[in-house]
Design an enzyme around this catalytic site. Structure first.
Site, PDB file in Angstrom:
ATOM      1  N   LYS A   1     -14.139  -2.173  -1.324  1.00  0.00           N
ATOM      2  CA  LYS A   1     -13.206  -3.185  -0.524  1.00  0.00           C
ATOM      3  C   LYS A   1     -12.477  -2.124   0.487  1.00  0.00           C
ATOM      4  O   LYS A   1     -12.744  -0.794   0.293  1.00  0.00           O
ATOM      5  CB  LYS A   1     -12.180  -3.653  -1.324  1.00  0.00           C
ATOM      6  CG  LYS A   1     -11.378  -2.432  -2.180  1.00  0.00           C
ATOM      7  CD  LYS A   1     -10.591  -3.259  -3.464  1.00  0.00           C
ATOM      8  CE  LYS A   1      -9.847  -2.121  -4.132  1.00  0.00           C
ATOM      9  NZ  LYS A   1      -9.280  -2.605  -5.312  1.00  0.00           N
TER      10      LYS A   1
ATOM     11  N   ARG B   1      -0.210  -9.672 -11.019  1.00  0.00           N
ATOM     12  CA  ARG B   1      -0.910  -9.794  -9.891  1.00  0.00           C
ATOM     13  C   ARG B   1      -1.108 -11.201  -9.726  1.00  0.00           C
ATOM     14  O   ARG B   1      -1.077 -12.139  -8.891  1.00  0.00           O
ATOM     15  CB  ARG B   1      -1.518  -8.525  -9.365  1.00  0.00           C
ATOM     16  CG  ARG B   1      -1.985  -8.730  -7.889  1.00  0.00           C
ATOM     17  CD  ARG B   1      -2.410  -7.278  -7.511  1.00  0.00           C
ATOM     18  NE  ARG B   1      -3.869  -6.946  -8.135  1.00  0.00           N
ATOM     19  CZ  ARG B   1      -4.396  -5.913  -7.838  1.00  0.00           C
ATOM     20  NH1 ARG B   1      -4.145  -5.219  -7.061  1.00  0.00           N
ATOM     21  NH2 ARG B   1      -5.828  -5.880  -8.300  1.00  0.00           N
TER      22      ARG B   1
ATOM     23  N   HIS C   1      -7.218  -6.846 -15.322  1.00  0.00           N
ATOM     24  CA  HIS C   1      -7.232  -5.584 -14.647  1.00  0.00           C
ATOM     25  C   HIS C   1      -5.954  -5.021 -15.137  1.00  0.00           C
ATOM     26  O   HIS C   1      -5.118  -5.535 -15.447  1.00  0.00           O
ATOM     27  CB  HIS C   1      -6.916  -5.867 -12.951  1.00  0.00           C
ATOM     28  CG  HIS C   1      -6.891  -4.876 -12.046  1.00  0.00           C
ATOM     29  ND1 HIS C   1      -8.064  -3.931 -11.963  1.00  0.00           N
ATOM     30  CD2 HIS C   1      -6.037  -4.233 -11.187  1.00  0.00           C
ATOM     31  CE1 HIS C   1      -7.542  -2.924 -11.295  1.00  0.00           C
ATOM     32  NE2 HIS C   1      -6.391  -3.209 -10.483  1.00  0.00           N
TER      33      HIS C   1
ATOM     34  N   ARG D   1     -15.770  -1.528 -12.937  1.00  0.00           N
ATOM     35  CA  ARG D   1     -15.483  -1.795 -11.672  1.00  0.00           C
ATOM     36  C   ARG D   1     -14.820  -0.480 -11.116  1.00  0.00           C
ATOM     37  O   ARG D   1     -13.508  -0.350 -11.210  1.00  0.00           O
ATOM     38  CB  ARG D   1     -14.233  -2.883 -11.519  1.00  0.00           C
ATOM     39  CG  ARG D   1     -14.844  -4.358 -12.057  1.00  0.00           C
ATOM     40  CD  ARG D   1     -13.847  -5.432 -11.231  1.00  0.00           C
ATOM     41  NE  ARG D   1     -12.449  -5.047 -12.038  1.00  0.00           N
ATOM     42  CZ  ARG D   1     -11.725  -5.299 -12.942  1.00  0.00           C
ATOM     43  NH1 ARG D   1     -12.404  -5.860 -14.061  1.00  0.00           N
ATOM     44  NH2 ARG D   1     -10.487  -4.604 -13.297  1.00  0.00           N
TER      45      ARG D   1
ATOM     46  N   TYR E   1       8.561  15.884  19.147  1.00  0.00           N
ATOM     47  CA  TYR E   1       9.741  15.013  19.225  1.00  0.00           C
ATOM     48  C   TYR E   1      10.680  15.294  18.313  1.00  0.00           C
ATOM     49  O   TYR E   1      10.499  15.884  17.093  1.00  0.00           O
ATOM     50  CB  TYR E   1       9.037  13.472  18.669  1.00  0.00           C
ATOM     51  CG  TYR E   1       8.112  12.788  19.526  1.00  0.00           C
ATOM     52  CD1 TYR E   1       8.647  12.597  21.064  1.00  0.00           C
ATOM     53  CD2 TYR E   1       6.945  12.509  19.248  1.00  0.00           C
ATOM     54  CE1 TYR E   1       7.887  11.848  21.723  1.00  0.00           C
ATOM     55  CE2 TYR E   1       5.925  11.737  20.067  1.00  0.00           C
ATOM     56  CZ  TYR E   1       6.649  11.443  21.313  1.00  0.00           C
ATOM     57  OH  TYR E   1       5.604  10.776  22.160  1.00  0.00           O
TER      58      TYR E   1
ATOM     59  N   CYS F   1       2.739  13.622  15.779  1.00  0.00           N
ATOM     60  CA  CYS F   1       2.834  12.384  16.857  1.00  0.00           C
ATOM     61  C   CYS F   1       1.869  11.435  16.561  1.00  0.00           C
ATOM     62  O   CYS F   1       1.085  11.478  15.400  1.00  0.00           O
ATOM     63  CB  CYS F   1       2.705  12.978  18.116  1.00  0.00           C
ATOM     64  SG  CYS F   1       3.865  14.402  18.566  1.00  0.00           S
TER      65      CYS F   1
ATOM     66  N   ASP G   1      -1.007  10.932  18.382  1.00  0.00           N
ATOM     67  CA  ASP G   1      -2.343  11.216  18.566  1.00  0.00           C
ATOM     68  C   ASP G   1      -2.537  12.805  18.422  1.00  0.00           C
ATOM     69  O   ASP G   1      -3.317  13.225  18.521  1.00  0.00           O
ATOM     70  CB  ASP G   1      -2.747  10.965  19.940  1.00  0.00           C
ATOM     71  CG  ASP G   1      -2.176   9.696  20.384  1.00  0.00           C
ATOM     72  OD1 ASP G   1      -2.948   8.638  19.717  1.00  0.00           O
ATOM     73  OD2 ASP G   1      -1.393   9.214  21.181  1.00  0.00           O
TER      74      ASP G   1
HETATM   75  C1  PLP Z   1      -9.498  -1.734  -6.390  1.00  0.00           C
HETATM   76  C2  PLP Z   1      -9.859  -2.399  -7.763  1.00  0.00           C
HETATM   77  C3  PLP Z   1     -10.619  -1.925  -8.485  1.00  0.00           C
HETATM   78  C4  PLP Z   1     -11.142  -0.379  -8.397  1.00  0.00           C
HETATM   79  O1  PLP Z   1     -10.363   0.489  -8.980  1.00  0.00           O
HETATM   80  P1  PLP Z   1     -10.311   2.048  -8.766  1.00  0.00           P
HETATM   81  O2  PLP Z   1      -9.146   2.694  -9.374  1.00  0.00           O
HETATM   82  O3  PLP Z   1     -10.467   2.459  -7.321  1.00  0.00           O
HETATM   83  O4  PLP Z   1     -11.590   2.555  -9.615  1.00  0.00           O
HETATM   84  C5  PLP Z   1     -11.029  -2.461  -9.814  1.00  0.00           C
HETATM   85  N1  PLP Z   1     -10.708  -3.802  -9.968  1.00  0.00           N
HETATM   86  C6  PLP Z   1      -9.811  -4.501  -9.212  1.00  0.00           C
HETATM   87  C7  PLP Z   1      -9.396  -5.798  -9.352  1.00  0.00           C
HETATM   88  C8  PLP Z   1      -9.421  -3.804  -8.091  1.00  0.00           C
HETATM   89  O5  PLP Z   1      -8.456  -4.240  -7.193  1.00  0.00           O
END
Ligand code: PLP
Length: 369
Positions: A5, A102, A131, A188, A232, A279, A281
Site C-alpha cells: 500500500k 479501527r 490486526h 501480512r 527562513y 525549506c 525545496d
Molecule cells: C499496513 C498493514 C500491515 C503491514 O504492517 P507492517 O508493520 O508494515 O508489516 C498489515 N496489516 C494491515 C491491516 C495493515 O494495515
C-alpha cells in the site's frame, strides 16, 4: 502477503510488485480499491486483498477486477450479500476487531456474519483476519490478549476459510510462530520487505537492511563570515567563518521540516549538521571551516545522503522529526525520481550518483535477503 500500500511505503508500487512477483509472492495487500485496480491494470494476476473498508458502491469493481474485499461490519456484509451475483462473484475476507479499535467486527458478531456470507450464492469467504495494535512492543500483554481473542474465533472456522491471518511484521518478530490452533497460512508483512522494522532492535532480529536511500545534490557553496543568518526566520547564524552547502531537497520532497536544527547528512564521508530552517525545496548544511575537510573537498553537484545505508538511518530521521520510520519512507514525495539498482553487498554500498538532471534521488537497492 506482501503489503504494498501507499506506493509500497514510498518505494514505488509497480517496481516493488514486479520484484516480489519474481521472488514468488502470490498474495498482495493494498489499502485502497484504486491501488488494487492499478496492479490489475499492470497485469498482476496474484491474489490482492484490499485492507480498507469497501464502500457499497465500489463492490461491483471488486468483482470486475477480482479483488478480495474486506468485510469489517454487518453493514458491509449485507451490501456484499446484495451485490454478489453468480456471474460476478465476490471474494471476501472477514476482519475481526480484537483490540485495534479501527475496523472490524466484534468477535461475538464474527461467526454469525461468516456463516451468513458462506451460505450466500456468489460469495466466497476466502479469509478471516485481525490486526494487532501493540505487536511492535516485545512481550506485549495486550498483543497476547488480542491473539487469544482471535484464536477463539479462528478455532471455530479453521475448516471454513482458506486463509486465517493476523501477523504484521511486528507480530512476526515479537510473537513468534503462531499457535497451531490458528493454523495461519499468511503473514501480512509490509515494512520488513523494505528492509526496516518499527525499531532498529526489531530489524536486527532478521538482519534487515534498508532498501531506500535518499540523496540530494549540492546546488550552491559559499563561505560566510561569523554571524551570517541562514534560512527562513534567521533562526541560525554562523558561529564563525564557515562553508555552507545548499542542498536541493526540502519538505516538498518529504524531508521533514521538523528536522530543522536536529538533522545531519552524510557528505564526502563526513556527518555534517543541517542548519537553519528546512525549506520546501532546499536546506543548508554547515560544512565547517573552509580550509578543512570536508569543506575543502566538497564541490557543487556532490551528493549528500539524507538517509539510507550510506548515511543517517531512517530511524534517526524519524527521531529528529518525532515520527516513525514508516512515515519517513511513505512521505518521500512523487516529485523525487526513484532509481532502482541491483543488489550489492552492504560493504560496497556506494555513495550514490544520481543522474545530473535530478537534484534529489532515491536509490532502492534489492536486498540479497
Ligand atoms: C499496513 C498493514 C500491515 C503491514 O504492517 P507492517 O508493520 O508494515 O508489516 C498489515 N496489516 C494491515 C491491516 C495493515 O494495515
Amino acid at each position: 502477503m506482501a503489503i504494498i500500500k501507499a506506493d509500497a511505503y514510498g518505494h514505488g508500487m509497480l517496481p516493488v510488485a514486479r520484484a516480489l512477483t519474481t521472488a514468488g509472492i502470490r498474495h498482495f495487500g493494498v489499502a485502497r480499491l484504486a491501488e488494487g485496480i492499478r496492479l490489475r491494470e499492470h497485469g498482476h494476476t496474484a491474489r490482492i486483498l484490499v485492507l480498507g473498508a469497501p464502500a457499497p458502491a465500489q463492490l461491483p469493481q471488486y468483482a470486475e477486477h477480482d479483488l478480495d474485499a474486506t468485510v469489517p461490519s454487518p453493514a458491509v456484509a449485507a451490501a456484499v450479500a446484495k451485490h454478489a451475483e453468480a456471474g460476478a462473484p465476490l471474494r471476501v475476507q472477514v476482519l475481526v476487531d480484537t483490540g485495534m479499535g479501527r475496523l472490524g467486527l466484534a468477535p461475538e458478531a464474527a461467526s454469525e456474519v461468516l456463516r451468513r456470507l458462506r451460505t450466500t450464492p456468489g460469495v466466497t469467504v476466502a479469509g478471516l483476519w485481525t490486526h494487532f495494535a501493540t505487536a511492535d512492543e516485545p512481550d506485549s500483554a495486550f498483543a497476547q490478549t488480542q491473539l487469544e481473542r482471535f484464536e477463539a474465533v479462528a478455532a471455530k472456522h479453521a475448516d471454513d476459510v482458506q486463509h486465517i491471518h493476523a501477523a504484521n511484521t511486528g507480530a512476526l518478530l515479537t510473537l513468534g510462530p503462531a499457535p497451531a490452533s490458528v493454523s495461519p497460512t499468511l503473514v501480512r508483512s509490509g515494512i520488513a520487505l523494505y528492509g526496516l522494522a518499527a525499531t532498529p532492535e526489531l530489524a536486527a532480529q532478521l538482519d534487515l537492511r534498508p532498501a531506500m536511500q535518499l540523496t540530494a545534490r549540492v546546488t550552491q557553496l559559499k563561505t560566510v563570515p561569523a554571524d551570517t543568518p541562514i534560512s527562513y526566520g534567521a533562526t541560525w547564524t554562523a558561529p564563525h567563518r564557515t562553508r555552507i552547502a545548499t542542498l536541493g531537497v526540502g519538505y516538498g520532497d518529504g524531508y521533514p521540516r521538523l528536522g530543522s536544527g536536529r538533522a545531519s547528512v552524510r557528505i564526502r564521508g563526513y556527518t555534517r549538521p543541517v542548519v537553519g530552517t528546512i525549506c520546501m525545496d532546499m536546506c543548508m548544511v554547515d560544512l565547517g571551516p573552509p580550509d578543512r575537510a570536508p569543506a575543502a573537498h566538497v564541490s557543487r553537484g556532490d551528493p549528500a545522503v539524507l538517509f539510507g545505508p550510506s548515511g543517517p538511518s531512517v530511524y534517526e530521521v524519524a527521531r529528529w522529526s518525532e515520527t516513525i520510520p514508516y512515515e519517513i519512507c511513505c512521505k518521500v514525495s512523487p516529485r523525487v525520481p526513484r532509481r532502482y539498482t541491483a543488489a550489492r553487498p552492504p560493504s560496497e554500498a556506494p555513495v550514490v550518483s544520481p543522474s545530473e538532471q535530478h537534484t534529489t534521488s532515491l536509490r532502492l537497492q534489492d536486498s540479497p535477503h
